[in-house]
Design a protein around this motif. Structure first.
Motif, mmCIF file in Angstrom:
data_model
loop_
_atom_site.group_PDB
_atom_site.id
_atom_site.type_symbol
_atom_site.label_atom_id
_atom_site.label_comp_id
_atom_site.label_asym_id
_atom_site.label_seq_id
_atom_site.Cartn_x
_atom_site.Cartn_y
_atom_site.Cartn_z
ATOM 1 N N ALA A 460 30.937 39.849 52.233
ATOM 2 C CA ALA A 460 30.881 39.926 50.771
ATOM 3 C C ALA A 460 29.931 38.857 50.239
ATOM 4 C CB ALA A 460 32.281 39.749 50.177
ATOM 5 N N GLY A 461 29.579 38.977 48.975
ATOM 6 C CA GLY A 461 28.705 38.004 48.325
ATOM 7 C C GLY A 461 29.179 37.727 46.900
ATOM 8 N N ILE A 462 28.485 36.797 46.221
ATOM 9 C CA ILE A 462 28.832 36.435 44.837
ATOM 10 C C ILE A 462 27.721 36.912 43.924
ATOM 11 C CG2 ILE A 462 29.392 34.544 43.263
ATOM 12 C CD1 ILE A 462 30.297 32.908 45.669
ATOM 13 N N ASP A 463 28.079 37.698 42.892
ATOM 14 C CA ASP A 463 27.047 38.203 41.985
ATOM 15 C C ASP A 463 26.745 37.183 40.894
ATOM 16 O OD1 ASP A 463 29.005 38.388 40.035
ATOM 17 O OD2 ASP A 463 29.166 40.580 40.096
ATOM 18 N N SER A 464 25.882 37.539 39.971
ATOM 19 C CA SER A 464 25.403 36.611 38.947
ATOM 20 C C SER A 464 26.500 36.164 37.986
ATOM 21 C CB SER A 464 24.261 37.263 38.150
ATOM 22 O OG SER A 464 24.713 38.470 37.550
ATOM 23 N N THR A 465 27.600 36.942 37.895
ATOM 24 C CA THR A 465 28.699 36.581 36.989
ATOM 25 C C THR A 465 29.765 35.738 37.676
ATOM 26 O OG1 THR A 465 30.058 38.537 37.462
ATOM 27 C CG2 THR A 465 28.329 38.772 35.785
ATOM 28 N N GLY A 466 29.615 35.526 38.987
ATOM 29 C CA GLY A 466 30.613 34.762 39.734
ATOM 30 C C GLY A 466 31.651 35.628 40.426
ATOM 31 N N LYS A 467 31.481 36.940 40.311
ATOM 32 C CA LYS A 467 32.402 37.861 40.987
ATOM 33 C C LYS A 467 32.061 37.971 42.467
ATOM 34 C CE LYS A 467 34.394 41.397 37.939
ATOM 35 N NZ LYS A 467 34.379 42.841 37.618
ATOM 36 N N ILE A 468 33.094 38.101 43.286
ATOM 37 C CA ILE A 468 32.893 38.378 44.709
ATOM 38 C C ILE A 468 32.905 39.885 44.899
ATOM 39 C CG2 ILE A 468 33.928 38.203 47.008
ATOM 40 C CD1 ILE A 468 34.812 35.408 46.309
ATOM 41 N N ARG A 469 31.820 40.394 45.513
ATOM 42 C CA ARG A 469 31.680 41.844 45.647
ATOM 43 C C ARG A 469 31.077 42.198 47.010
ATOM 44 N NH1 ARG A 469 28.955 44.717 40.633
ATOM 45 N NH2 ARG A 469 30.089 46.429 41.618
ATOM 46 N N VAL A 470 31.290 43.441 47.407
ATOM 47 C CA VAL A 470 30.637 44.007 48.588
ATOM 48 C C VAL A 470 29.614 45.013 48.096
ATOM 49 C CG1 VAL A 470 30.925 45.453 50.628
ATOM 50 C CG2 VAL A 470 32.595 43.670 50.144
ATOM 51 N N LEU A 471 28.344 44.761 48.375
ATOM 52 C CA LEU A 471 27.280 45.649 47.916
ATOM 53 C C LEU A 471 26.660 46.460 49.051
ATOM 54 C CD1 LEU A 471 25.524 43.225 45.404
ATOM 55 C CD2 LEU A 471 27.196 45.017 44.909
ATOM 56 N N ASN A 472 26.944 46.049 50.289
ATOM 57 C CA ASN A 472 26.430 46.756 51.453
ATOM 58 C C ASN A 472 27.277 48.014 51.689
ATOM 59 O OD1 ASN A 472 26.311 47.507 54.371
ATOM 60 N ND2 ASN A 472 24.819 45.836 54.444
ATOM 61 N N LYS A 473 26.658 49.184 51.619
ATOM 62 C CA LYS A 473 27.402 50.444 51.721
ATOM 63 C C LYS A 473 28.053 50.627 53.092
ATOM 64 C CE LYS A 473 24.888 53.070 48.213
ATOM 65 N NZ LYS A 473 24.066 54.275 47.937
ATOM 66 N N LYS A 474 27.391 50.163 54.135
ATOM 67 C CA LYS A 474 27.962 50.303 55.476
ATOM 68 C C LYS A 474 29.227 49.464 55.620
ATOM 69 C CE LYS A 474 26.901 49.959 60.399
ATOM 70 N NZ LYS A 474 25.897 49.612 61.432
ATOM 71 N N ILE A 475 29.177 48.236 55.092
ATOM 72 C CA ILE A 475 30.357 47.375 55.144
ATOM 73 C C ILE A 475 31.493 47.986 54.323
ATOM 74 C CG2 ILE A 475 31.289 45.128 54.432
ATOM 75 C CD1 ILE A 475 28.575 43.904 55.156
ATOM 76 N N ALA A 476 31.132 48.533 53.141
ATOM 77 C CA ALA A 476 32.143 49.164 52.291
ATOM 78 C C ALA A 476 32.791 50.348 52.998
ATOM 79 C CB ALA A 476 31.509 49.611 50.976
ATOM 80 N N ARG A 477 31.978 51.149 53.663
ATOM 81 C CA ARG A 477 32.506 52.326 54.367
ATOM 82 C C ARG A 477 33.401 51.903 55.522
ATOM 83 N NH1 ARG A 477 29.397 56.481 58.158
ATOM 84 N NH2 ARG A 477 30.991 58.086 58.320
ATOM 85 N N ARG A 478 32.979 50.890 56.237
ATOM 86 C CA ARG A 478 33.811 50.378 57.332
ATOM 87 C C ARG A 478 35.163 49.926 56.816
ATOM 88 N NH1 ARG A 478 30.832 46.429 61.599
ATOM 89 N NH2 ARG A 478 32.975 45.690 61.573
ATOM 90 N N HIS A 479 35.162 49.263 55.674
ATOM 91 C CA HIS A 479 36.427 48.786 55.128
ATOM 92 C C HIS A 479 37.324 49.948 54.716
ATOM 93 C CE1 HIS A 479 39.406 46.376 53.088
ATOM 94 N NE2 HIS A 479 39.278 47.174 52.042
ATOM 95 N N LEU A 480 36.764 50.926 54.039
ATOM 96 C CA LEU A 480 37.554 52.075 53.593
ATOM 97 C C LEU A 480 38.185 52.803 54.767
ATOM 98 C CD1 LEU A 480 35.194 53.445 50.797
ATOM 99 C CD2 LEU A 480 37.397 52.304 50.474
ATOM 100 N N MET A 481 37.485 52.818 55.911
ATOM 101 C CA MET A 481 38.018 53.470 57.105
ATOM 102 C C MET A 481 39.128 52.644 57.761
ATOM 103 S SD MET A 481 36.411 56.318 57.424
ATOM 104 C CE MET A 481 37.136 56.687 59.008
ATOM 105 N N SER A 482 39.261 51.381 57.364
ATOM 106 C CA SER A 482 40.182 50.472 58.060
ATOM 107 C C SER A 482 41.400 50.088 57.229
ATOM 108 C CB SER A 482 39.437 49.185 58.465
ATOM 109 O OG SER A 482 38.302 49.481 59.239
ATOM 110 N N ILE A 483 41.528 50.611 56.005
ATOM 111 C CA ILE A 483 42.648 50.223 55.142
ATOM 112 C C ILE A 483 43.967 50.667 55.770
ATOM 113 C CG2 ILE A 483 43.790 50.717 52.945
ATOM 114 C CD1 ILE A 483 41.086 50.636 51.598
ATOM 115 N N GLY A 484 44.886 49.732 55.876
ATOM 116 C CA GLY A 484 46.198 50.013 56.454
ATOM 117 C C GLY A 484 46.629 48.893 57.375
ATOM 118 N N THR A 485 47.904 48.865 57.705
ATOM 119 C CA THR A 485 48.440 47.794 58.555
ATOM 120 C C THR A 485 49.080 48.324 59.828
ATOM 121 O OG1 THR A 485 50.585 47.854 57.427
ATOM 122 C CG2 THR A 485 48.912 46.378 56.513
ATOM 123 N N ILE A 486 49.018 49.639 60.041
ATOM 124 C CA ILE A 486 49.593 50.216 61.258
ATOM 125 C C ILE A 486 48.534 50.199 62.353
ATOM 126 C CG2 ILE A 486 50.629 52.261 62.301
ATOM 127 C CD1 ILE A 486 51.567 53.079 59.501
#
Length: 814
Positions: A460-486
């Motif tokens: 993740a990175g910090i945008d101009s407003t100070g928000k922490i965001r993920v802008l890389n689409k591949k990283i975002a997709r990887r995360h969406l595929m990994s949501i869960g604790t099982i």
């Protein structure tokens, strides 16, 4: 009460009357409390109408005012998809019958893409979903905006979630929803809550709000009829075993006499075996019997649920996949194969029968070996005395928190200070310090102190407003595929050549098969054609003999409540002149052999046995505290003995005791004293024990997956299990060498202590042992208590000699 509330209650009463029902007092209490905007907790028996206790007032309240812009007003959380489907059906039937101008939708991992697109354009007012799918909605800015007007959340089967990381997931989601809507009302439903106060505190995240919660306990006594299936002669039951096939004919008699039956097994392998043996013994069940477990494809499971509900099936052999809340009114009988290891789990399963208000539940307990009759008697006693387990809540699960931080960063982003305050409002994370929060922020921005040189961990990175965001689409997709604790071992998809999917199987099992070999799955004999990527290609086989698949991590540990109750049954065997319990009466001849060869430990005694065999020298200790505690005690004792004398032990354990096996005689009477069981320096000794085993590495692998440090791979390109294991081991060693204070690394150690070795229970057990009389015996032959433990160890050992043959030889040794 306001006029509107009275009208809604009258509407609910008419709805019930039209169906020849009468609302219970607790249901009316729920209607009033919900409509009066209170938080609440509903504790009522299975099959007593808990869903309508909240769905009815919620639907009526939402219908008062239709918003111009669509938005979700009620989120109903189900821990399993099958229950979500049933709740969705109840909601739609209610809306249709009352002609309400709202919609009830469902979103789970099985929701079709067309329905997901429809929900994006026009979300339902009532959304039935799972914890994982709710986090998927939060992660998507297009759906997250629909959640900002949520007025109420209902969490079903809260006892199932409250003692797990999925419960922590829900805590974070609820905190996020409250941040968007401060007036959010939260309710939980459960049939087996042992501590309503703590449950409410975890649910609401605030002691102040938890003290104000409306706890609605139904004054309904659910009758549970318990029958233990036993042979006339106790010696017809094996002394060892975990399948229970010896009582196959008695089980079949019960099945034939019932309209519908659920046969519950404790593992998926056991499920496959019982299905096949029932079908072999009684081929007339073909077409009337099915199987249901979590590895079977969802479409097949959905068909089984529907066929059972409509009465087309007579028998379903299943696992915990049918434990929860699914409405199967036709089911008349439950059969439990082997000890369920917990009172709450037993009651939950019993409640699958008579799953309607006023109907009794019938359950038959089938012991897999003779000593399990102790568990049967303990379960009967616990049910009669309303004994329930209290789940241990997960706190400071930083892997779940890191995953949630990434979920928000993938969505709209977050300001670190604002999110810190939100996280601190939860029960699980209220102790997180500013310093620790900074470490977690650094972990997702740079990978932490040890991984900052590797760009792949800067997620993740910090945008101009100070928000922490993920802008890389591949990283975002990887995360969406990994949501869960099982988590679990890597699973491969089983498919026919025509592409039809049957389910999933663990990679390690298939890796040991050769093309042409046959294995059982979902009631079918399947011949392995080959493995392509993550797909196992198979064809139907007519073979009558096949291998039974196995899945890792199948055995359940004995709960602390069950441990205490089993020890109480032993006391009855020794002290009661007249034994009233049928299970103990039948078990007594076997326990007489135990007394003849050794002793039966009573309340203030610890039994220790020592044997010599061709294998070596066996020290067996019987605390009766459950498999996990015994694993910790065995490793602890072995480590402490090794400090006194140079010796190597093999360790084995079951729910009744543990074994230390050595190649040489070490005269334990001289070395085993109460100093070995002291609680002094316990934390230090347990840490050393953990370091000498693979336990912490296995736990860290799961933590790394949940937190996103490890990625399983995209669909169709999943990584091999050995690759995941080596990557996890590398990360573990990096943290161990360069960042031992890493919060995820420390969490792995803490989880092993708390949940695997159960340090708290170990401490209490050591304190109990220190105040007990020790009974040390050298039996000439292995005793009935010792043999089940020996058998478990032999099954885990590679040998050309059958386990039964080895046991008969050992029983004959003097």
């Amino acid at each position: 009460m306001s006029k509107t509330i009275n009208q809604h209650i009258e509407t609910g009463s008419r709805y019930f009357k039209q169906r020849n029902w009468t609302p219970f007092d607790y249901q009316i209490r729920c209607w009033k409390a919900f409509l009066n905007r209170k938080d609440g907790l509903v504790n009522a028996p299975t099959g007593s109408g808990k869903t309508l206790a909240l769905m009815l007032p919620a639907a009526l309240k939402i219908s008062e005012k239709k918003d111009r812009k669509p938005a979700v007003k009620l989120i109903w959380i189900s821990p399993v998809r099958a229950l979500a489907k049933q709740i969705h059906q109840v909601g739609n039937e209610l809306i249709e019958s009352l002609e309400l101008p709202i919609n009830c939708g469902m979103r789970t991992g099985d929701t079709k893409q067309s329905e997901r697109k429809k929900q994006l354009k026009s979300p339902p007012e009532i959304l039935v979903t799972t914890p994982e799918s709710l986090h998927q909605w939060i992660a998507n800015p297009n759906t997250a905006r629909y959640l900002k007007k949520v007025d109420a959340v209902v969490v079903d089967e809260w006892h199932e979630l409250g003692g797990s990381k999925r419960g922590v997931q829900m805590e974070l989601a609820l905190a996020w929803l409250r941040d968007k809507h401060s007036a959010l009302k939260t309710w939980a439903i459960s049939a087996t809550i042992s501590d309503p106060g703590q449950s409410a505190e975890i649910l609401l995240g605030s002691e102040v709000r938890a003290s104000e919660v409306e706890i609605v306990k139904a004054d309904i006594q659910k009758e549970i009829s318990i029958e233990t299936l036993m042979p006339e002669d106790i010696f017809e039951l094996p002394w060892v075993g975990h399948i229970g096939i010896k009582l196959l004919e008695k089980v079949a008699e019960k099945i034939k006499g019932a309209t519908n039956t659920l046969v519950f097994t404790n593992t998926r392998s056991q499920c496959e075996i019982w299905y096949q043996r029932l079908l072999e013994q009684f081929p007339e069940l073909a077409g009337q019997m099915a199987m249901h477990h979590s590895a079977i494809d969802e479409d097949i499971r959905a068909w089984v649920e529907e066929a059972l509900h409509s009465g087309r099936l007579k028998v379903v052999v299943c696992t915990s996949s049918l434990d929860l809340g699914v409405d199967f009114r036709p089911v008349e009988l439950i059969v439990q194969i082997g000890g369920p290891k917990g009172v709450s789990r037993f009651i939950q399963r019993a409640g699958r029968s008579g799953h309607s208000p006023g109907q009794p539940s019938r359950i038959c307990f089938v012991p897999t070996h003779a000593i399990e009759l102790l568990e049967a008697a303990a379960l009967r006693d616990a049910v009669q005395n309303e004994i329930r387990e209290r789940p241990e809540p997960h706190i400071r699960s930083f892997d779940v928190l890191v995953q949630f931080m990434m979920t928000l960063a993938v969505s709209e982003g977050f300001y670190p200070n604002d999110l810190y305050n939100l996280v601190k409002s939860t029960y699980s994370y209220r102790s997180v310090s500013r310093e620790e929060w900074g470490e977690l922020i650094n972990l997702i921005l740079k990978g932490g102190n040890a991984l900052e040189a590797y760009s792949e961990y800067a997620r993740a990175g910090i945008d101009s407003t100070g928000k922490i965001r993920v802008l890389n689409k591949k990283i975002a997709r990887r995360h969406l595929m990994s949501i869960g604790t099982i988590t679990g071992d890597q699973a491969l998809v089983i498919k026919y050549r025509n592409g039809k999917k049957l389910g999933t199987i663990e990679e390690w099992f298939v890796a040991n098969l050769r093309p042409g070999e046959v294995f059982w799955f979902a009631g079918r004999a399947l011949e392995l054609i080959g493995i392509k990527g993550n797909k196992v290609e198979v064809s139907r086989s007519n073979a009558s003999q096949a291998k039974v698949p196995a899945w890792m991590g199948g055995r359940l540990p004995l709960s602390s409540m069950m441990s205490e109750t089993i020890r109480a049954q032993l006391l009855k065997l020794v002290e009661q002149n007249t034994i009233r319990e049928p299970e103990l009466s039948r078990l007594k001849p076997l326990m007489d052999i135990q007394l003849e060869r050794s002793a039966i430990p009573v309340k203030n005694q610890l039994l220790i046995e020592y044997y010599k065999s061709r294998e070596g020298y066996h020290l067996i200790v019987y605390p009766f505290e459950g498999r996990l505690v015994h694993e910790g005690l065995a490793a602890l004792l072995a480590s402490r003995i090794a400090k006194c004398t140079p010796i190597t032990f093999s360790i084995a354990m079951n729910d009744y005791g543990f074994e230390l096996l050595s190649a040489e005689d070490w005269e334990p009477e001289k070395l085993v004293d109460k100093t070995l069981f002291t609680t002094d320096r316990l934390g230090e000794d347990i840490s050393k024990t953990i370091a000498e085993t693979q336990m912490v590495r296995r736990t860290f692998r799961d933590i790394a997956m949940i937190s996103g440090l490890l990625f399983r791979g995209f669909p169709g390109r999943e990584k091999k299990e050995r690759h995941l294991q080596s990557s996890a081991a590398l990360l573990f060693d990096v943290f161990d060498d360069y960042d031992p204070g890493n919060l995820l690394f420390l969490q792995a150690w803490e989880e092993v202590k708390t949940f695997q070795l159960e340090e708290g229970r170990i401490r209490k057990t050591l304190e109990r042992i220190a105040n007990q009389e020790w009974v040390f015996k050298r039996p000439g032959k292995f005793t009935p208590l010792a043999l089940p433990l020996i058998a478990d160890r032999l099954r885990d050992r590679l040998s050309s000699e059958k386990v039964e043959t080895q046991l008969r030889r050992m029983m004959a040794e003097k």
